[in-house]
Design a protein around this motif. Sequence first.
Motif, PDB file in Angstrom:
ATOM      1  N   UNK A   1      31.770  91.550  48.014  1.00 18.25           N
ATOM      2  CA  UNK A   1      32.182  91.435  46.624  1.00 18.25           C
ATOM      3  C   UNK A   1      32.383  92.830  46.044  1.00 18.25           C
ATOM      4  N   UNK A   2      33.313  92.912  45.090  1.00 13.87           N
ATOM      5  CA  UNK A   2      33.585  94.179  44.426  1.00 13.87           C
ATOM      6  C   UNK A   2      33.000  94.166  43.024  1.00 13.87           C
ATOM      7  N   UNK A   3      32.217  95.200  42.732  1.00 16.33           N
ATOM      8  CA  UNK A   3      31.667  95.403  41.402  1.00 16.33           C
ATOM      9  C   UNK A   3      32.313  96.640  40.794  1.00 16.33           C
ATOM     10  N   UNK A   4      32.913  96.477  39.627  1.00 17.16           N
ATOM     11  CA  UNK A   4      33.465  97.607  38.892  1.00 17.16           C
ATOM     12  C   UNK A   4      32.504  97.986  37.770  1.00 17.16           C
ATOM     13  N   UNK A   5      32.156  99.259  37.687  1.00 12.86           N
ATOM     14  CA  UNK A   5      31.260  99.740  36.637  1.00 12.86           C
ATOM     15  C   UNK A   5      32.059 100.607  35.683  1.00 12.86           C
ATOM     16  N   UNK A   6      32.232 100.125  34.459  1.00 13.23           N
ATOM     17  CA  UNK A   6      32.919 100.888  33.422  1.00 13.23           C
ATOM     18  C   UNK A   6      31.893 101.745  32.696  1.00 13.23           C
ATOM     19  N   UNK A   7      32.228 103.016  32.517  1.00  6.29           N
ATOM     20  CA  UNK A   7      31.217 103.980  32.107  1.00  6.29           C
ATOM     21  C   UNK A   7      30.506 104.476  33.347  1.00  6.29           C
ATOM     22  N   UNK A   8      31.273 104.575  34.448  1.00  4.36           N
ATOM     23  CA  UNK A   8      30.704 104.899  35.755  1.00  4.36           C
ATOM     24  C   UNK A   8      30.125 106.291  35.860  1.00  4.36           C
ATOM     25  N   UNK A   9      30.420 107.161  34.900  1.00  6.94           N
ATOM     26  CA  UNK A   9      29.799 108.478  34.886  1.00  6.94           C
ATOM     27  C   UNK A   9      28.549 108.525  34.038  1.00  6.94           C
ATOM     28  N   UNK A  10      28.077 107.348  33.613  1.00  7.26           N
ATOM     29  CA  UNK A  10      26.915 107.270  32.744  1.00  7.26           C
ATOM     30  C   UNK A  10      25.611 107.538  33.463  1.00  7.26           C
ATOM     31  N   UNK A  11      24.631 107.984  32.700  1.00  5.22           N
ATOM     32  CA  UNK A  11      23.357 108.430  33.271  1.00  5.22           C
ATOM     33  C   UNK A  11      22.604 107.303  33.975  1.00  5.22           C
ATOM     34  N   UNK A  12      22.758 106.062  33.510  1.00  7.14           N
ATOM     35  CA  UNK A  12      21.945 104.981  34.068  1.00  7.14           C
ATOM     36  C   UNK A  12      22.629 104.217  35.197  1.00  7.14           C
ATOM     37  N   UNK A  13      23.828 104.638  35.583  1.00  9.83           N
ATOM     38  CA  UNK A  13      24.527 103.967  36.678  1.00  9.83           C
ATOM     39  C   UNK A  13      23.702 103.941  37.973  1.00  9.83           C
ATOM     40  N   UNK A  14      22.972 105.011  38.328  1.00  4.99           N
ATOM     41  CA  UNK A  14      22.166 104.958  39.553  1.00  4.99           C
ATOM     42  C   UNK A  14      21.134 103.828  39.558  1.00  4.99           C
ATOM     43  N   UNK A  15      20.685 103.387  38.378  1.00  3.78           N
ATOM     44  CA  UNK A  15      19.755 102.255  38.344  1.00  3.78           C
ATOM     45  C   UNK A  15      20.428 100.993  38.870  1.00  3.78           C
ATOM     46  N   UNK A  16      21.683 100.781  38.496  1.00  2.00           N
ATOM     47  CA  UNK A  16      22.421  99.612  38.983  1.00  2.00           C
ATOM     48  C   UNK A  16      22.627  99.708  40.491  1.00  2.00           C
ATOM     49  N   UNK A  17      23.021 100.871  40.953  1.00  3.19           N
ATOM     50  CA  UNK A  17      23.250 101.049  42.390  1.00  3.19           C
ATOM     51  C   UNK A  17      21.946 100.869  43.170  1.00  3.19           C
ATOM     52  N   UNK A  18      20.845 101.370  42.615  1.00  3.41           N
ATOM     53  CA  UNK A  18      19.553 101.180  43.274  1.00  3.41           C
ATOM     54  C   UNK A  18      19.196  99.711  43.407  1.00  3.41           C
ATOM     55  N   UNK A  19      19.524  98.907  42.375  1.00  2.67           N
ATOM     56  CA  UNK A  19      19.276  97.467  42.460  1.00  2.67           C
ATOM     57  C   UNK A  19      20.138  96.837  43.541  1.00  2.67           C
ATOM     58  N   UNK A  20      21.369  97.288  43.668  1.00  2.00           N
ATOM     59  CA  UNK A  20      22.244  96.763  44.721  1.00  2.00           C
ATOM     60  C   UNK A  20      21.689  97.092  46.102  1.00  2.00           C
ATOM     61  N   UNK A  21      21.113  98.254  46.257  1.00  2.04           N
ATOM     62  CA  UNK A  21      20.540  98.645  47.549  1.00  2.04           C
ATOM     63  C   UNK A  21      19.374  97.741  47.944  1.00  2.04           C
ATOM     64  N   UNK A  22      18.691  97.190  46.953  1.00  3.38           N
ATOM     65  CA  UNK A  22      17.548  96.314  47.251  1.00  3.38           C
ATOM     66  C   UNK A  22      17.974  94.877  47.565  1.00  3.38           C
ATOM     67  N   UNK A  23      19.251  94.568  47.391  1.00  4.87           N
ATOM     68  CA  UNK A  23      19.761  93.219  47.643  1.00  4.87           C
ATOM     69  C   UNK A  23      20.133  93.104  49.118  1.00  4.87           C
ATOM     70  N   UNK A  24      19.428  92.262  49.850  1.00  2.00           N
ATOM     71  CA  UNK A  24      19.648  92.132  51.290  1.00  2.00           C
ATOM     72  C   UNK A  24      20.339  90.825  51.666  1.00  2.00           C
ATOM     73  N   UNK A  25      20.781  90.045  50.693  1.00  2.00           N
ATOM     74  CA  UNK A  25      21.442  88.769  50.979  1.00  2.00           C
ATOM     75  C   UNK A  25      22.774  89.006  51.680  1.00  2.00           C
TER      76      UNK A  25
END
Length: 445
Positions: free
Chosen positions: A1-25
Amino acid sequence: MKLTILGGGGFRVPLVYGALLRDTHDVRVDEVALHDVDAARLDAVAHILAQLGEGRPEAPTVTATTSLDEALEGADFVFSAIRVGGLDGRTADERVALDLGMLGQETTGPGGLAYGLRTIPVALDVAERVRRLAPDAWVINFTNPAGMITQAMQGVLRDRVVGICDSPIGLGRRAARALGYAPEQTRFGYAGLNHLGWLQTLVVDGRDVLPTLLESPERLLGIEEGRLFGPDWLATIGAIPNEYLYYYYFTRDAVAAIRGSAETRGEFLLDSQTAFYEKVCAAPDSALALWTAARRNRDETYMAEARSEGEARDETDMGEGGYEGVALAIMGAIARGERASMILNVRNRGGLVGLPDDAVVEVPCTVDASGPVPLVPTQLTGHPLGLVQQVKAVEELAIEAAITGSPTIALEAFALHPLVDSVTTAEALLTGYRARIPSLDQVFR
């Protein structure tokens, strides 16, 4: 699946990516497209994400672009966390109001209206492009003021836009743990608008245990809301408000604390984040370490004006997953049909009596492959209902003003907000914001 993050240069974007890394489904996001108008910040965040995913072959691929259409093309989910006007705009949101003796805060009061007015046209353009380039995508909106922006975007994309916030779930978790219950054991009777809601019941095995907490000053003082509002006031109103209601119940105190500080929250973030991005640009190999240290400092100072001098934020609260966890849960529920329960900003559809059916409200929902479905909420009565009705009417005026470009309707929105004390002040606010924030002034041109 493709996730687009608008405001991708924002400070909290790594939190979203970190959550994706924890998803093993097996069914999960494997492509992340970052979009931002600031190429330098995009580059900095891309370095952080690369270091987060280093050595993990299952990490989602990351692309970064300043082309909105390129980022949206073929997206399954769109996470919106944009800041129109940047942090310079936020500091103006705060200072224009403070200079007039009003509350200067990002989402609450006149600052929130100024933020919403300049953001709605951009959010509507995003919605139109999503409809054209990714018609099957779900938009998860975190752009503030979240309820107002979600409602505006729903005018284009209907129920495929869902607003999220981490404040309600954090409140519910703290209340449950204060009584010794695991949050998953409890059902939160929470209702209101974004940054304007109340926890009215906390049900365990069919029994409301919130009165037990409200009757225990010692337990209340163990959670942030108890220290923020005081056990006596919480017992008086018979509910636990969202932390942002501090700005309504203790307006004079909040204004005095902010005006007495050396800098506003926006000014603090402008200085600290400018320094952070400059450091990453100078030392990209240290991007992750720099971000981790800056994030800690940012979290510790959140809503500092509402805490006593020297009082630290709750460690458990800072350590738990916030909005990024909610976003991942929504995506998992929709993409994989995993039924989940959470508090979201969705269309009312008659749920809260006294509010329009198409008003976006913040209530408990279940989410599955068909999207969010609001549960029958705990009804608002008395002063909470009156306050919510007034603020929702103001939000709807702001949406109309932004769409039509009418300064007259914008003035009405400012004048009718419960934290603005006169029409004369409203006129000064609108004039001041138009002078200080070019992107807001452009709305009326």
